[in-house]
Design a protein around this motif. Sequence first.
Motif, mmCIF file in Angstrom:
data_model
loop_
_atom_site.group_PDB
_atom_site.id
_atom_site.type_symbol
_atom_site.label_atom_id
_atom_site.label_comp_id
_atom_site.label_asym_id
_atom_site.label_seq_id
_atom_site.Cartn_x
_atom_site.Cartn_y
_atom_site.Cartn_z
ATOM 1 N N SER A 160 88.902 50.412 35.079
ATOM 2 C CA SER A 160 87.802 49.433 35.157
ATOM 3 C C SER A 160 88.333 48.000 35.178
ATOM 4 N N TRP A 161 89.574 47.789 34.797
ATOM 5 C CA TRP A 161 90.142 46.443 34.892
ATOM 6 C C TRP A 161 90.387 46.100 36.368
ATOM 7 N N GLY A 162 90.192 44.817 36.681
ATOM 8 C CA GLY A 162 90.578 44.360 38.007
ATOM 9 C C GLY A 162 92.088 44.282 38.097
ATOM 10 N N GLY A 166 92.211 41.351 35.852
ATOM 11 C CA GLY A 166 92.271 41.746 34.442
ATOM 12 C C GLY A 166 90.970 42.345 33.930
ATOM 13 N N PRO A 167 90.733 42.230 32.614
ATOM 14 C CA PRO A 167 89.611 42.941 31.997
ATOM 15 C C PRO A 167 88.263 42.434 32.512
ATOM 16 N N PRO A 168 87.318 43.342 32.689
ATOM 17 C CA PRO A 168 86.014 42.955 33.206
ATOM 18 C C PRO A 168 85.195 42.199 32.148
ATOM 19 N N ALA A 169 84.358 41.282 32.621
ATOM 20 C CA ALA A 169 83.539 40.471 31.712
ATOM 21 C C ALA A 169 82.318 41.238 31.246
ATOM 22 N N GLU A 170 82.016 42.308 31.957
ATOM 23 C CA GLU A 170 80.869 43.135 31.551
ATOM 24 C C GLU A 170 81.096 44.565 32.007
ATOM 25 N N GLY A 171 80.172 45.445 31.597
ATOM 26 C CA GLY A 171 80.291 46.846 32.003
ATOM 27 C C GLY A 171 81.016 47.669 30.959
ATOM 28 N N PRO A 172 81.221 48.956 31.266
ATOM 29 C CA PRO A 172 81.776 49.873 30.264
ATOM 30 C C PRO A 172 83.195 49.520 29.821
ATOM 31 N N LEU A 190 97.270 42.227 36.224
ATOM 32 C CA LEU A 190 96.463 42.516 35.034
ATOM 33 C C LEU A 190 97.281 42.573 33.748
ATOM 34 N N VAL A 191 98.588 42.767 33.857
ATOM 35 C CA VAL A 191 99.383 42.870 32.623
ATOM 36 C C VAL A 191 99.366 41.571 31.824
ATOM 37 N N LYS A 192 99.004 40.460 32.481
ATOM 38 C CA LYS A 192 98.956 39.187 31.740
ATOM 39 C C LYS A 192 97.939 39.234 30.604
ATOM 40 N N TRP A 193 96.944 40.098 30.771
ATOM 41 C CA TRP A 193 95.899 40.215 29.740
ATOM 42 C C TRP A 193 96.134 41.412 28.813
#
Lengths: 236, 236
Positions: A160-162, A166-172, A190-193
């Motif tokens: 679900s991460w972009g 990176g991590p999504p602002a909403e959703g599961p 995405l590893v930065k987050w």
Amino acid sequence: MALRTISAKSAAALDQELMSTGAFSIDQLMELAGLSVSQAVFKLQPLTAGKRILIACGPGNNGGDGLVAARHLFHYGYHPTIYYPKQPRNELYQRLRKQLEDLRVPFTDDFHTAIKSTDHVVDAIFGFSFSGEVREPFPKVIEALRETEVPVLAVDAPSSWGVDEGPPAEGPGKGFMPQALISLTAPKPLVKWFKGRHFLGGRFLSPEMAEKYGLDVPEYEGLDQVVEVEVEGQKL
Amino acid sequence: MALRTISAKSAAALDQELMSTGAFSIDQLMELAGLSVSQAVFKLQPLTAGKRILIACGPGNNGGDGLVAARHLFHYGYHPTIYYPKQPRNELYQRLRKQLEDLRVPFTDDFHTAIKSTDHVVDAIFGFSFSGEVREPFPKVIEALRETEVPVLAVDAPSSWGVDEGPPAEGPGKGFMPQALISLTAPKPLVKWFKGRHFLGGRFLSPEMAEKYGLDVPEYEGLDQVVEVEVEGQKL
């Protein structure tokens, strides 16, 4: 050791190049990817700490990596269970499934019950080609991954991460932070987050390909197909 | 640990079954076979004891296993050199060769010079499907393997040995006794005549297949794809 990252677009190009001019077959790459995932599980979850491994497999290559990892984990002495709700009519995935059936590895339709009686979870749902929305039946699965207290290893991306965002602002997947991540071939932006233990697999990349894509090849130890790494710019 | 052996005929049937009902692809099996060969080399010839590995590849699957092993050995830090005089127009072997070329692994036409400047040799010329006579240019290569003082690891069979009958009574392989042997999936009857270190690879066999073919599955350690074994009836 700080490693550079590779965007979703470049990762797709690299994958394509490995299978064209690089002359690797998808069978070969998936075998090596799944092998490295199984080795990361072995390092994170020693046999003595609990043998039950629940592997959530998505409909694409990330799920295929999970199927290969499950086979190797069985041979190491673990007790894998597979959740594989969307099985495409792809000959390779069907063969990987058959190999597990021949080992009597159980497949479950009920992720929510299975996650209550496992020692470790592998998130092989979505990988570097994920974008957009999480389709059924995966939203509730990702919620369960987010909420479980059992350690989770994500394959290439926390599902679900972009890949670049990176991590999504909403959703599961909002707030989903697995305990560990294995990046295949190269870390994605995405590893930065990501906060947790981070492994890299892909001990087959030629120095020239690494240079072309601006990748670092870390030093693996001995016969290992994975290496634990940190990432440049990682927000710890 | 004493292991039962499997005849040339049964080994061929097992191989066929792995690729039909077993659902393994040849790419997958060869990747796993070559990986186990590379791990046996690592155990026999630590990097600190000399990095130069000469790999003699035959025209069939045994040679393919050697090509895969060479790739892994390169990534471990060895300096493999390939002797591959008979290259069939087989897409898989051509791809495995290309993967080595992309790593700048050298191919040599001159085995007799190459063997004078190596630390270890892998004999991947003939495997479990060998029978009959040793064709050109391999008689002189097998003579060189017999006479070298450099340690030799044979893959599945010392080349020129009968799979069921053991060492030949005449010809270039008469008196050829490699320092080590790796049996793939199961030892063949020839191991009864073999004197040296003996490894087994094939950590993918299902318990049911092992039972069907009357094979023992030894205990592998940790993540190892090879295990050192003794064989029932071995004439030490």
